[in-house]
Design a protein around this motif. Structure first.
Motif, short mmCIF file in Angstrom:
data_model
loop_
_atom_site.label_atom_id
_atom_site.label_comp_id
_atom_site.label_asym_id
_atom_site.label_seq_id
_atom_site.Cartn_x
_atom_site.Cartn_y
_atom_site.Cartn_z
N GLU A 1 0.83 -1.20 0.00
CA GLU A 1 0.00 0.00 0.00
C GLU A 1 0.87 1.26 0.00
O GLU A 1 0.63 2.20 -0.77
CB GLU A 1 -0.92 0.01 1.22
CG GLU A 1 -1.98 -1.09 1.23
CD GLU A 1 -1.42 -2.46 1.60
OE1 GLU A 1 -2.09 -3.47 1.31
OE2 GLU A 1 -0.31 -2.51 2.17
N ARG A 2 1.89 1.26 0.84
CA ARG A 2 2.78 2.41 0.91
C ARG A 2 3.62 2.53 -0.36
O ARG A 2 3.86 3.64 -0.86
CB ARG A 2 3.70 2.29 2.13
CG ARG A 2 4.62 3.49 2.33
CD ARG A 2 5.45 3.31 3.58
NE ARG A 2 6.45 4.36 3.69
CZ ARG A 2 7.41 4.38 4.63
NH1 ARG A 2 7.48 3.41 5.52
NH2 ARG A 2 8.29 5.37 4.66
N PHE A 3 4.06 1.40 -0.89
CA PHE A 3 4.86 1.40 -2.11
C PHE A 3 4.03 1.95 -3.27
O PHE A 3 4.51 2.79 -4.05
CB PHE A 3 5.31 -0.03 -2.42
CG PHE A 3 6.38 -0.14 -3.46
CD1 PHE A 3 7.69 0.19 -3.17
CD2 PHE A 3 6.08 -0.59 -4.74
CE1 PHE A 3 8.69 0.09 -4.13
CE2 PHE A 3 7.07 -0.70 -5.70
CZ PHE A 3 8.38 -0.37 -5.40
N ARG A 4 2.79 1.51 -3.38
CA ARG A 4 1.91 1.99 -4.44
C ARG A 4 1.69 3.50 -4.32
O ARG A 4 1.70 4.22 -5.33
CB ARG A 4 0.58 1.25 -4.42
CG ARG A 4 -0.42 1.75 -5.46
CD ARG A 4 -1.71 0.95 -5.41
NE ARG A 4 -1.52 -0.39 -5.94
CZ ARG A 4 -1.61 -0.71 -7.23
NH1 ARG A 4 -1.88 0.24 -8.13
NH2 ARG A 4 -1.46 -1.95 -7.63
N GLN A 5 1.50 3.96 -3.10
CA GLN A 5 1.28 5.39 -2.89
C GLN A 5 2.48 6.20 -3.39
O GLN A 5 2.32 7.23 -4.06
CB GLN A 5 1.03 5.68 -1.42
CG GLN A 5 0.74 7.14 -1.12
CD GLN A 5 0.55 7.39 0.37
OE1 GLN A 5 1.22 6.79 1.21
NE2 GLN A 5 -0.38 8.27 0.70
N SER A 6 3.69 5.72 -3.09
CA SER A 6 4.90 6.42 -3.53
C SER A 6 4.97 6.48 -5.05
O SER A 6 5.29 7.52 -5.64
CB SER A 6 6.15 5.73 -2.99
OG SER A 6 6.19 5.78 -1.59
N LEU A 7 4.65 5.37 -5.70
CA LEU A 7 4.73 5.33 -7.15
C LEU A 7 3.64 6.17 -7.79
O LEU A 7 3.86 6.80 -8.84
CB LEU A 7 4.65 3.88 -7.65
CG LEU A 7 5.77 2.95 -7.19
CD1 LEU A 7 5.69 1.64 -7.97
CD2 LEU A 7 7.14 3.58 -7.39
N MET A 8 2.46 6.20 -7.19
CA MET A 8 1.39 7.02 -7.74
C MET A 8 1.74 8.50 -7.68
O MET A 8 1.43 9.27 -8.59
CB MET A 8 0.09 6.75 -6.98
CG MET A 8 -0.53 5.38 -7.21
SD MET A 8 -0.93 5.04 -8.95
CE MET A 8 0.41 3.97 -9.40
N LEU A 9 2.41 8.90 -6.61
CA LEU A 9 2.84 10.30 -6.50
C LEU A 9 3.88 10.61 -7.57
O LEU A 9 3.89 11.70 -8.15
CB LEU A 9 3.43 10.56 -5.11
CG LEU A 9 2.42 10.60 -3.95
CD1 LEU A 9 3.15 10.67 -2.61
CD2 LEU A 9 1.48 11.80 -4.10
N ALA A 10 4.75 9.64 -7.83
CA ALA A 10 5.77 9.84 -8.87
C ALA A 10 5.13 9.96 -10.25
O ALA A 10 5.49 10.82 -11.05
CB ALA A 10 6.76 8.68 -8.85
N LEU A 11 4.16 9.10 -10.53
CA LEU A 11 3.49 9.15 -11.82
C LEU A 11 2.68 10.42 -11.98
O LEU A 11 2.54 10.95 -13.09
CB LEU A 11 2.61 7.92 -12.00
CG LEU A 11 3.36 6.59 -12.13
CD1 LEU A 11 2.39 5.42 -12.19
CD2 LEU A 11 4.26 6.60 -13.35
N ALA A 12 2.15 10.93 -10.88
CA ALA A 12 1.41 12.20 -10.94
C ALA A 12 2.35 13.34 -11.33
O ALA A 12 1.97 14.25 -12.06
CB ALA A 12 0.76 12.49 -9.59
N LEU A 13 3.59 13.27 -10.85
CA LEU A 13 4.57 14.29 -11.21
C LEU A 13 4.84 14.24 -12.71
O LEU A 13 5.08 15.27 -13.34
CB LEU A 13 5.86 14.07 -10.42
CG LEU A 13 6.98 15.10 -10.63
CD1 LEU A 13 6.52 16.47 -10.15
CD2 LEU A 13 8.24 14.68 -9.88
N ASN A 14 4.78 13.05 -13.30
CA ASN A 14 5.00 12.93 -14.73
C ASN A 14 3.94 13.67 -15.55
O ASN A 14 4.17 14.03 -16.70
CB ASN A 14 5.00 11.46 -15.15
CG ASN A 14 6.30 10.75 -14.81
OD1 ASN A 14 7.24 11.37 -14.35
ND2 ASN A 14 6.33 9.45 -15.00
N ASP A 15 2.77 13.86 -14.96
CA ASP A 15 1.67 14.54 -15.66
C ASP A 15 1.64 16.03 -15.42
O ASP A 15 0.77 16.73 -15.94
CB ASP A 15 0.33 13.93 -15.24
CG ASP A 15 0.20 12.48 -15.66
OD1 ASP A 15 0.78 12.13 -16.70
OD2 ASP A 15 -0.46 11.70 -14.95
#
Length: 304
Positions: A97-111
């Motif tokens: 859950e925490r790992f996914r949250q970190s990656l989702m924040l990173a992907l949001a930065l890509n947008d």
């Protein structure tokens, strides 16, 4: 004629802003000359002499803030004037859950609109790094690592693999995980801990490195960065570079190999510009194609 290159492995330091625990003298690694790189470094320090021309680079996490690794990427992306993409730290042992949250924040930065600065840099965040080295088996045996690798695969993010590829026990543990995710994209740091250090490893270790690297590259999604010579020998020569490149090409294939600098650790042995001049000299003396090894493969891996 200009020689354009991409550097797929640099680190910047902002000592007053970031943590960088590993740079402090009381913390490992206990290099006698570690103080030589205890300085601020940024994009302007990547200066080269003509005809060399740095066209893009990859910033690899350097311990700015491991609790919120996006801070490091955001800090340097805001200051970049050249096309740049970042590899952030992410702990494979944390809960999915925490790992996914970190990656989702990173992907949001890509947008974010930030990427409009340069079309060449389509993704400010390309993937993650979690250094394995001596902790390889401990990390890979964690209850969460397998599922977190699955998420990386699902999201198409690159994983920076840093470990000793001559250690067959560690490699076996790695392959038990990777064989489940054959489409997972990998970039092997510093030629798998080898870097032409033939005088420092046994024939048995060299054979193990060759076998393991060849097996890994059969996954078809593995790239190899030839870099980090100064980590093995501060007094390395062009012969070290050529032999490391030759052995790496033999196990990985020319289309999967790229040179990188590991700046500012390169400064233990050479200036940034002289390092790349040595690389060019080594490539030319071996009759190999420059653009593949210093530009095209890195572009495909990190900016494609």
């Amino acid at each position: 004629m200009t020689i354009d290159f991409i550097d797929p492995h640099v680190h910047f330091f902002a000592l007053a802003t970031g943590e960088y625990a590993w740079l402090k003298p009381d913390n490992p690694p206990f290099w006698k000359d570690k103080n030589l790189i205890h300085n601020d470094y940024c994009e302007s320090d990547l200066s080269v002499n003509a005809p060399l021309n740095l066209s893009a680079y990859v910033h690899v996490e350097a311990g700015f803030d491991n609790e919120n690794s996006l801070k490091e990427a955001e800090y340097w992306l805001e200051k970049a004037t050249l096309p740049m993409t970042a590899m952030i730290f992410a702990d494979l042992r944390v809960s999915p859950e925490r790992f996914r949250q970190s990656l989702m924040l990173a992907l949001a930065l890509n947008d974010a609109p930030q990427q409009e600065r340069n079309a060449f840099c389509a993704k400010p965040i390309t993937g993650i790094r979690h250094i394995f080295d001596d902790e390889t088996c401990n990390i890979l045996s964690s209850d969460n690592t397998d599922e977190n690798f699955s998420l990386l695969d699902e999201l198409g993010l690159l994983f920076e693999l840093q470990m000793n590829m001559a250690n067959s026990n560690d490699f076996s543990a790695l392959m038990k995980v990777l064989e489940k995710y054959p489409s997972l994209r990998l970039s092997v740091n510093h030629a798998g801990g080898f870097n032409g250090a033939h005088n420092r490893i046994s024939t048995k270790e060299l054979d193990a490195w060759c076998q393991n690297m060849r097996h890994l590259c059969e996954l078809n999604n593995a790239y190899v960065k030839v870099s980090g010579f100064e980590m093995q020998d501060r007094n390395y020569t062009i012969d070290h570079v050529k032999r490391s490149l030759d052995d790496t090409l033999n196990v990985a294939g020319e289309g999967n190999v790229m040179f990188a600098s590991n700046f500012p650790l390169t400064l233990f042995s050479a200036t940034y510009s002289s390092y790349w001049q040595l690389v060019i000299e080594a490539i030319d003396s071996m009759g190999l194609k420059r653009s593949t090894l210093i530009h095209d493969t890195a572009k495909r891996c990190y900016f494609g």
